[in-house]
Write an enzyme that holds these catalytic residues in place. Sequence first.
Site, PDB file in Angstrom:
ATOM      1  N   LYS A  23       0.841  -1.199   0.000  1.00 26.42           N
ATOM      2  CA  LYS A  23       0.000   0.000   0.000  1.00 26.42           C
ATOM      3  C   LYS A  23       0.874   1.246   0.000  1.00 26.42           C
ATOM      4  CE  LYS A  23      -1.755   1.510   4.037  1.00 26.42           C
ATOM      5  NZ  LYS A  23      -1.481   2.918   4.356  1.00 26.42           N
ATOM      6  N   ASN A  24       1.826   1.329   0.930  1.00 34.19           N
ATOM      7  CA  ASN A  24       2.557   2.586   1.110  1.00 34.19           C
ATOM      8  C   ASN A  24       3.498   2.875  -0.059  1.00 34.19           C
ATOM      9  OD1 ASN A  24       1.090   2.784   3.384  1.00 34.19           O
ATOM     10  ND2 ASN A  24       2.751   2.331   4.813  1.00 34.19           N
ATOM     11  N   CYS A 117      -5.523  12.067  12.872  1.00 33.31           N
ATOM     12  CA  CYS A 117      -6.323  10.844  12.688  1.00 33.31           C
ATOM     13  C   CYS A 117      -6.281  10.094  14.019  1.00 33.31           C
ATOM     14  CB  CYS A 117      -5.766  10.009  11.544  1.00 33.31           C
ATOM     15  SG  CYS A 117      -4.292   9.148  12.007  1.00 33.31           S
ATOM     16  N   ARG A 122      -0.176  14.161  13.691  1.00 35.62           N
ATOM     17  CA  ARG A 122       0.381  14.011  12.326  1.00 35.62           C
ATOM     18  C   ARG A 122       0.486  15.346  11.566  1.00 35.62           C
ATOM     19  NH1 ARG A 122      -1.877   8.456   9.959  1.00 35.62           N
ATOM     20  NH2 ARG A 122       0.055   8.545   8.787  1.00 35.62           N
ATOM     21  N   PRO A 123       1.305  16.264  12.063  1.00 39.81           N
ATOM     22  CA  PRO A 123       1.497  17.546  11.362  1.00 39.81           C
ATOM     23  C   PRO A 123       2.255  17.353  10.045  1.00 39.81           C
ATOM     24  CG  PRO A 123       3.027  17.345  13.179  1.00 39.81           C
ATOM     25  CD  PRO A 123       2.107  16.154  13.266  1.00 39.81           C
ATOM     26  N   ASP A 305       3.662   0.215  12.510  1.00 38.19           N
ATOM     27  CA  ASP A 305       2.426  -0.370  11.959  1.00 38.19           C
ATOM     28  C   ASP A 305       2.219  -1.806  12.427  1.00 38.19           C
ATOM     29  OD1 ASP A 305       2.706   1.307   8.732  1.00 38.19           O
ATOM     30  OD2 ASP A 305       2.125   1.987  10.724  1.00 38.19           O
ATOM     31  N   ARG A 397      -9.232  -0.275   3.595  1.00 39.17           N
ATOM     32  CA  ARG A 397      -8.360   0.726   2.953  1.00 39.17           C
ATOM     33  C   ARG A 397      -6.942   0.179   2.783  1.00 39.17           C
ATOM     34  NH1 ARG A 397      -7.770   5.995   6.494  1.00 39.17           N
ATOM     35  NH2 ARG A 397      -6.170   6.317   4.945  1.00 39.17           N
TER      36      ARG A 397
HETATM   37  C1  EPZ Z   1       3.657   6.705   6.893  1.00 35.71           C
HETATM   38  O1  EPZ Z   1       2.856   7.708   7.486  1.00 35.71           O
HETATM   39  C2  EPZ Z   1       2.743   5.516   6.664  1.00 35.71           C
HETATM   40  N1  EPZ Z   1       1.681   5.901   5.737  1.00 35.71           N
HETATM   41  C3  EPZ Z   1       2.170   5.060   7.994  1.00 35.71           C
HETATM   42  O2  EPZ Z   1       1.406   3.904   7.723  1.00 35.71           O
HETATM   43  C4  EPZ Z   1       3.301   4.698   8.933  1.00 35.71           C
HETATM   44  O3  EPZ Z   1       2.762   4.379  10.201  1.00 35.71           O
HETATM   45  C5  EPZ Z   1       4.261   5.876   9.074  1.00 35.71           C
HETATM   46  O4  EPZ Z   1       4.716   6.298   7.770  1.00 35.71           O
HETATM   47  C6  EPZ Z   1       5.480   5.532   9.924  1.00 35.71           C
HETATM   48  O5  EPZ Z   1       6.143   4.444   9.380  1.00 35.71           O
HETATM   49  C7  EPZ Z   1       1.941   5.914   4.412  1.00 35.71           C
HETATM   50  O6  EPZ Z   1       3.040   5.647   3.981  1.00 35.71           O
HETATM   51  C8  EPZ Z   1       0.785   6.256   3.519  1.00 35.71           C
HETATM   52  P1  EPZ Z   1       5.598   9.933   9.330  1.00 35.71           P
HETATM   53  P2  EPZ Z   1       3.438   9.222   7.621  1.00 35.71           P
HETATM   54  O7  EPZ Z   1       5.598  11.203   8.549  1.00 35.71           O
HETATM   55  O8  EPZ Z   1       4.295   9.497   6.452  1.00 35.71           O
HETATM   56  C9  EPZ Z   1       5.857  13.220  12.746  1.00 35.71           C
HETATM   57  C10 EPZ Z   1      -0.431   2.525   7.803  1.00 35.71           C
HETATM   58  O9  EPZ Z   1      -0.861   1.906   8.754  1.00 35.71           O
HETATM   59  N2  EPZ Z   1       5.878  14.222  11.675  1.00 35.71           N
HETATM   60  O10 EPZ Z   1       6.793   9.047   9.256  1.00 35.71           O
HETATM   61  O11 EPZ Z   1       2.312  10.128   7.905  1.00 35.71           O
HETATM   62  C11 EPZ Z   1       4.456  12.612  12.884  1.00 35.71           C
HETATM   63  O12 EPZ Z   1       3.676  13.388  13.742  1.00 35.71           O
HETATM   64  C12 EPZ Z   1       0.001   3.952   7.974  1.00 35.71           C
HETATM   65  O13 EPZ Z   1      -0.261   2.056   6.657  1.00 35.71           O
HETATM   66  C13 EPZ Z   1       6.032  15.576  12.007  1.00 35.71           C
HETATM   67  O14 EPZ Z   1       6.144  15.928  13.183  1.00 35.71           O
HETATM   68  O15 EPZ Z   1       4.333   9.054   8.926  1.00 35.71           O
HETATM   69  C14 EPZ Z   1       4.700  11.257  13.470  1.00 35.71           C
HETATM   70  O16 EPZ Z   1       4.729  11.344  14.882  1.00 35.71           O
HETATM   71  C15 EPZ Z   1      -0.397   4.461   9.324  1.00 35.71           C
HETATM   72  N3  EPZ Z   1       6.019  16.505  11.021  1.00 35.71           N
HETATM   73  C16 EPZ Z   1       6.094  10.897  12.960  1.00 35.71           C
HETATM   74  O17 EPZ Z   1       6.662  12.086  12.394  1.00 35.71           O
HETATM   75  C17 EPZ Z   1       5.905  16.169   9.692  1.00 35.71           C
HETATM   76  O18 EPZ Z   1       5.908  17.062   8.819  1.00 35.71           O
HETATM   77  C18 EPZ Z   1       6.079   9.824  11.879  1.00 35.71           C
HETATM   78  O19 EPZ Z   1       5.252  10.291  10.845  1.00 35.71           O
HETATM   79  C19 EPZ Z   1       5.766  14.796   9.369  1.00 35.71           C
HETATM   80  C20 EPZ Z   1       5.768  13.844  10.369  1.00 35.71           C
END
Ligand code: EPZ
Length: 425
Positions: A23-24, A117, A122-123, A305, A397
């Site tokens: 998916k990702n 969510c 998730r900023p 995850d 999803r």
């Molecule tokens: C991706 O989400 C995945 N989604 C998530 O999978 C996965 O849990 C996550 O990466 C971590 O591996 C997709 O790829 C579509 P992050 P993403 O940006 O990119 C902070 C699933 O179950 N952060 O790595 O949104 C944020 O708050 C989903 O398939 C900032 O602070 O994750 C979080 O605490 C759920 N500022 C941490 O980083 C930013 O601008 C990790 O978020 C971006 C992120």
Amino acid sequence: MMEKLVIEGGKRLAGNVKVSGSKNAALSILVASLLIKGKTILYNVPRIGDVWTMLDMLRELGVKVSVEKEFVEIDASVIEKYEAPYELVKKMRASFNVLGPVLARCGRARVPLPGGCDIGTRPVDYHLKGLQAMGAEIKMEHGYVEAIAPHLKGTEIYFDFPSVGATCHLATTAAVAEGITYIRNAAEEPEIHDLFNFLNNAGAQIRYIDSREIEIKGVESLKETSYSIMPDRMEAGTFMIAAAITEGDVTIEGIDPQYLKPVIDKLREVGCEVLEFENAVRVIGRKPIKPTNIVTFPHPGFPTDMQQPFTALLTIADGISMVTETVYDSRFKYLSELARMGADVKVEGRTAIVKGVPELTGAPVTITDLRAGAALVIAALAAKGISELSGLENLDRGYEDLEGKLNSLGASIKRIREESKEWVL
Ligand code: EPZ
């Protein structure tokens, strides 16, 4: 119409199952296809809700999309619109990442800010800071990000936290910026390597020059290409844990064990036998399930995850386990649903204390997010009696025919449709 999964627990899983495409990886590669002024052919695209939502997003931008049996074809020769609709970004936050590629193609973009969510706030501050560093003028009003950039230039970006989404979004955008971009403290999940392989197939010049450090040499334009999406690591992990909790014997085909080392390690720690093959993993569950401690961490650490599905396994371990979530600020909401099945869990800050109980009992439960759904399915497979799971849109999803695959391994799962009982005023 309300759909539910009715799961009869106590069935031992055995046999072979093949995972679908990731998916990702598929989502970030579909976003990247916006950069290609021509056709992109993608194989092994999972037929799941998030992919349909992303294809709707591409169509909203005026991109041509066709879904064939064996592949998906994207024709982004022309991007007619630079504004993304709120309802699609609300439905799936990953569609926010069209911002950079649309900006690169059209010189401007208007995309709704994704909300939080069920697993955290998730900023997207890293995304916006990176685009500004590339020369974009960013304005935020009425819940939208408005970006303008006559042309994007290479820059140096540093993340406080190795964000997967920000790494994908900014590396993709930098692929066609003028000059070289460095991203430091970047994420390095296998799905990101898959995205970079796709982009480099189309003529980009992206590489990891060190662990967590990426160099992107911008190119004038990318060319048409075709690509096959890597297998879904999280789907594979879900089946591995399902085998463990049912004392089963399941071989998951089409997955490189390298991708799941932390999960394999922890399954061995709780007493499973795990056999690794070149493109498959076999998991033989053993009782008693021993307790263990989990700390989630960006790759190559234990994947966040997999925290929810693995915790479901630990609810019937022979002792106390500690599960610490370091990636998200609130990824434990699902525990209240597990508690309704008899789990004995409590949360102290970023750690869940999971006291193993002899068995869970089936119950009606609600799926609140994708991997919470995986956790509840896994718990229901082992629970005594019948469980009814609602909120299936959150499960569908990210999993393609999960119940069909589990039933082929010996589970007893039915998907039923019920007239919704909401009052129609
Ligand atoms: C991706 O989400 C995945 N989604 C998530 O999978 C996965 O849990 C996550 O990466 C971590 O591996 C997709 O790829 C579509 P992050 P993403 O940006 O990119 C902070 C699933 O179950 N952060 O790595 O949104 C944020 O708050 C989903 O398939 C900032 O602070 O994750 C979080 O605490 C759920 N500022 C941490 O980083 C930013 O601008 C990790 O978020 C971006 C992120």
